[in-house]
Design a protein around this motif. Structure first.
Motif, PDB file in Angstrom:
ATOM      1  N   TYR A   1       0.815  -1.216   0.000  1.00 44.47           N
ATOM      2  CA  TYR A   1       0.000   0.000   0.000  1.00 44.47           C
ATOM      3  C   TYR A   1       0.847   1.264   0.000  1.00 44.47           C
ATOM      4  N   SER A   2       2.186   1.112   0.115  1.00 43.15           N
ATOM      5  CA  SER A   2       3.078   2.274   0.207  1.00 43.15           C
ATOM      6  C   SER A   2       3.971   2.450  -1.009  1.00 43.15           C
TER       7      SER A   2
ATOM      8  N   MET B   1      -4.203   2.398  -8.652  1.00 46.07           N
ATOM      9  CA  MET B   1      -5.211   2.222  -7.612  1.00 46.07           C
ATOM     10  C   MET B   1      -5.907   3.557  -7.399  1.00 46.07           C
ATOM     11  N   ASP B   2      -6.992   3.529  -6.606  1.00 44.88           N
ATOM     12  CA  ASP B   2      -7.712   4.767  -6.306  1.00 44.88           C
ATOM     13  C   ASP B   2      -7.131   5.462  -5.075  1.00 44.88           C
ATOM     14  N   THR B   3      -5.830   5.283  -4.860  1.00 43.28           N
ATOM     15  CA  THR B   3      -5.118   5.935  -3.765  1.00 43.28           C
ATOM     16  C   THR B   3      -3.844   6.558  -4.341  1.00 43.28           C
ATOM     17  N   PRO B   4      -3.284   7.575  -3.667  1.00 41.22           N
ATOM     18  CA  PRO B   4      -2.091   8.241  -4.212  1.00 41.22           C
ATOM     19  C   PRO B   4      -0.891   7.319  -4.392  1.00 41.22           C
TER      20      PRO B   4
END
Length: 367
Positions: free
Chosen positions: A171-172, A201-204
């Protein structure tokens, strides 16, 4: 990224820190013309054969297969016309060994991932060090654990082990840095563009857990860390499995120094942070890749034994054999055979384990 660390990314000659003035292009020959070969009809068909392994009974695979020619032709056109985009993932949560969100791709997108994987694996695998054991052909947890124990046996009891792992690793992952690392080897921009679709993904930051390509993205992203530790810190006994890694046979002062330098490298070069670290003497063993390991013996983790007993009680053949396989080279097997004898079950033990079981019983009688 500093010039020394750039050159550590793919670890060419030794003593790279003494040659930082040299142009990186002397060492890196970027590869082009991947797009047409990878996404040819033949390439997509071979990728389909890879994607269907172990999945032929699944509905998504069956649906793709009954219209195989049309599906491959459609996929070929979309990719070459520049209109291809992956379908939305199916998301679900798993809770073992820890809570994670899994992103399951559509079967057609799995085919594309296999096509990419077939093309890039040999390119990047030759850049990885021998002590990186996850998601590589001929590697795995057994070999990782064996190498760890071999290194421990070469050390004195009062030497130290530094164990580290990355905080929320998948996730990082910084996708901008990931792309830069990929482009060090691959110059075909159309190909890289499609590769990066499966990192999105829908995250930065972060890459989806569940994609085939996320496994090799993890290897690529952590490769600079491996070469920093081996080439710059010059650690002889080092082992990594995904985001867990250990330095073996160093002093306590070195543990403190190297931990600080690794933290700085992770933060400055990859925007990663440590989750935790442990420093302990070799004689106290280490808990790593699912095993509690000492110089003379190793066991699977207590939770695995608990799960094994539960699976035997439930008569779960597949799960029981899987845990037995995990424990194959450990001192946990006699206890597990005892559980199989005490708990009523209809589990069928494979012949190779039957031989081990008979030998254990023979040794007990001999005593």
């Amino acid at each position: 990224m500093c010039e020394i660390n750039k050159m550590c990314v793919f670890g060419r000659p030794d003593r790279l820190e003494d040659q930082a003035y040299l142009n990186l292009e002397l060492y890196l020959k970027r590869i082009g013309n991947l797009f047409d070969n990878t996404f040819s009809y033949e390439g997509l068909y071979q990728a389909y054969l890879d994607a269907r392994k172990g999945k032929r009974k699944k509905q998504a695979c069956f649906d793709f297969e009954i219209a195989l020619g049309g599906n491959l032709e459609s996929l070929h056109k979309e990719i070459h016309w520049g209109t291809y985009t992956p379908q939305p993932y199916k998301k679900f949560t798993v809770y073992e060994p820890k809570e994670r969100i899994i992103y399951a791709p559509a079967f057609m997108d799995t085919v594309v991932q296999h096509a990419i994987y077939r093309a890039i694996y040999p390119i990047f695998d030759k850049t990885f060090i021998d002590q990186s054991f996850a998601c590589r052909k001929g590697m795995g947890t057994h070999k990782c654990s064996q190498q760890t124990q071999k290194y421990m046996r070469a050390c004195g009891d009062d030497e130290y082990i530094l164990k580290l792992d990355i905080r929320k690793f998948f996730y990082s992952i910084d996708r901008t840095i990931l792309r830069e690392l990929i482009e060090k080897e691959i110059k075909d921009q159309r190909f890289v563009d499609i590769m990066m679709m499966f990192a999105d993904m829908d995250t930065p930051v972060g890459v989806p857990i569940g994609n085939l390509l996320s496994q090799i993205y993890a290897l690529i992203f952590m490769n600079p860390v491996d070469h920093f530790i081996k080439r710059v810190l010059k650690i002889k006994r080092y082992v990594r499995y995904v985001d867990d890694f250990i330095l073996i046979g160093i002093t306590r002062d070195q543990c403190l120094e190297y931990r600080t330098r690794i933290i700085d490298f992770l933060n400055s070069e990859l925007n990663l942070k440590l989750s935790k670290s442990t420093i302990q003497k070799v004689k106290k063993g280490v808990n790593f890749v699912g095993y509690r390991t000492w110089k003379s013996k190793k066991f699977i983790r207590k939770y695995s034994l608990y799960k094994f007993r539960k699976m035997v009680k439930r008569n779960n053949q597949a799960a029981t054999i899987s845990i037995l396989g995990h424990a194959k080279y450990t001192a946990s097997l006699p206890y597990m055979f005892k559980i199989l004898g005490e708990v009523k079950n209809d589990i069928k033990i494979p012949e190779d384990f039957q031989k081990i079981r008979r030998q254990a019983l023979h040794n007990n009688h001999a005593r």
